[in-house]
Scaffold this motif. Structure first.
Motif, short mmCIF file in Angstrom:
data_model
loop_
_atom_site.label_atom_id
_atom_site.label_comp_id
_atom_site.label_asym_id
_atom_site.label_seq_id
_atom_site.Cartn_x
_atom_site.Cartn_y
_atom_site.Cartn_z
N UNK A 99 1.19 -1.42 0.02
CA UNK A 99 0.38 0.19 -0.21
C UNK A 99 1.07 0.98 -0.18
N UNK A 100 -0.11 3.17 0.09
CA UNK A 100 0.63 4.05 0.59
C UNK A 100 0.47 4.22 2.30
N UNK A 101 1.56 4.61 2.35
CA UNK A 101 1.37 5.26 3.88
C UNK A 101 1.42 6.83 3.65
N UNK A 102 0.82 7.64 4.93
CA UNK A 102 1.21 8.63 5.57
C UNK A 102 1.63 8.29 6.16
N UNK A 103 2.86 9.16 7.22
CA UNK A 103 3.13 9.21 8.16
C UNK A 103 3.11 10.66 8.86
N UNK A 104 2.44 11.04 9.81
CA UNK A 104 1.94 12.45 9.59
C UNK A 104 3.10 12.74 12.25
N UNK A 105 3.19 13.64 11.85
CA UNK A 105 3.74 13.64 13.54
C UNK A 105 3.66 14.67 13.89
N UNK B 126 4.39 8.05 1.38
CA UNK B 126 5.60 6.99 1.48
C UNK B 126 4.53 5.82 0.16
N UNK B 127 5.55 5.47 -0.86
CA UNK B 127 4.51 4.82 -1.80
C UNK B 127 5.31 3.32 -1.68
N UNK B 128 4.46 2.94 -2.19
CA UNK B 128 4.70 0.65 -2.31
C UNK B 128 5.78 0.73 -2.17
N UNK B 129 6.92 0.96 -2.89
CA UNK B 129 8.59 1.14 -3.59
C UNK B 129 9.17 1.62 -1.59
N UNK B 130 8.48 2.01 -1.29
CA UNK B 130 8.89 2.14 0.09
C UNK B 130 9.98 3.53 0.33
N UNK B 131 9.48 4.26 -0.89
CA UNK B 131 10.31 5.38 -1.36
C UNK B 131 9.21 6.39 -0.74
N UNK C 15 -2.02 13.56 -7.42
CA UNK C 15 -1.82 13.50 -7.87
C UNK C 15 -0.07 12.96 -8.12
N UNK C 16 0.39 12.47 -7.09
CA UNK C 16 1.13 10.94 -6.45
C UNK C 16 0.62 9.42 -7.91
N UNK C 17 -0.15 9.05 -7.37
CA UNK C 17 -0.59 8.00 -7.74
C UNK C 17 -0.97 8.20 -9.41
N UNK C 18 -1.59 9.27 -9.58
CA UNK C 18 -1.66 9.78 -11.52
C UNK C 18 -1.10 9.51 -12.09
N UNK C 19 0.23 10.11 -11.39
CA UNK C 19 1.29 10.58 -12.10
C UNK C 19 2.57 9.17 -12.20
N UNK D 94 2.61 8.90 -17.76
CA UNK D 94 4.00 10.09 -18.08
C UNK D 94 3.10 11.17 -18.36
N UNK D 95 2.56 11.70 -17.19
CA UNK D 95 2.34 13.18 -16.98
C UNK D 95 2.74 13.68 -15.56
N UNK D 96 2.04 15.24 -15.87
CA UNK D 96 3.01 15.80 -14.77
C UNK D 96 0.98 16.86 -14.45
#
Length: 219
Positions: A30-36, A136-141, A165-169, A173-175
């Motif tokens: 999955x994707x992850x949102x970590x907020x502190x 954080x993406x599924x690739x852990x980046x 936007x992150x998931x679409x792009x 190959x779009x921005x």
């Protein structure tokens, strides 16, 4: 120097309000949102955690797991959750990481390595820079980093917009242009030649400048 975009998100084991986790394993595919947060029982963070609880379904729909971190122990997070439920209408419905020794805050470079003391010895102002959002993406980046001051509540609708936007792009190959919203036109990235673009977007595009090619959002 802080963590950079596209760096591997540091992995860690931690106690949370939903048990112990190892971050990368917990994220899975999955994707992850970590907020502190700099401290429990702080007013702005109380509103933010309530807002995220109400919005969780939107993140679920996008395949994004939510996880919070506050520089206090899990036992304190559980007491704080009661206040959040009573004042915001919903308690956090996602894990909250306990970081009483500042280890994860330092690992993610939200606090300097030389920061002294444990959570109980420090005030929210001591931890003021622990106000980060990491996507954080599924690739852990790390795909996105936003840092807010303590006095400005986070706009999680903007975070959702950025994730769209992150998931679409990541798929095409779009921005996305300024103030873009889901369903609006996007930009063909410069790395795509006109020849390749004609194959990918046979309906064509508008080009007010050769380097600015606007096309309908791909499905």
């Amino acid at each position: 120097m802080g963590l950079s975009l596209n760096a591997i998100a540091p992995d860690f084991c931690a106690d949370t309000t939903e048990g112990q986790i190892r971050l990368h394993e917990w994220i899975g595919d999955d994707w992850c949102l970590l907020f502190s947060h700099p401290k429990d029982f702080t007013p702005v963070c109380t509103t933010e955690l309530g807002a995220m609880a109400h919005m969780k379904a939107e993140f679920d729909r996008r395949g994004v797991k939510l996880i919070g971190l506050s520089v206090d122990p899990v036992s304190s997070h559980r007491r704080w959750s009661q206040d959040i439920a009573e004042t915001q209408g919903m308690a956090p419905n996602f894990p909250m990481i306990g970081d009483p020794n500042l280890e994860i805050a330092k690992l993610y470079q939200m606090l300097p390595e030389e920061a002294e003391g444990a959570a109980g010895d420090r005030t929210a102002m001591d931890n003021a820079t622990a106000r980060s959002v990491f996507v954080i993406g599924p690739d852990k980046r790390i795909k996105l980093i936003i840092l807010y001051p303590m006095t400005t509540g986070r706009d999680f609708n903007e975070v959702l917009r950025a994730i769209d936007s992150l998931q679409l792009t990541a798929r095409h190959k779009v921005a996305t242009p300024a103030n873009w919203r889901q369903g609006e036109d996007v930009i063909i990235v410069p790395a795509v030649s006109d020849e390749e673009a004609r194959e990918k977007f046979p309906a064509g595009w508008d080009a007010p400048r050769p380097y600015l090619r606007l096309v309908a959002q791909p499905g």
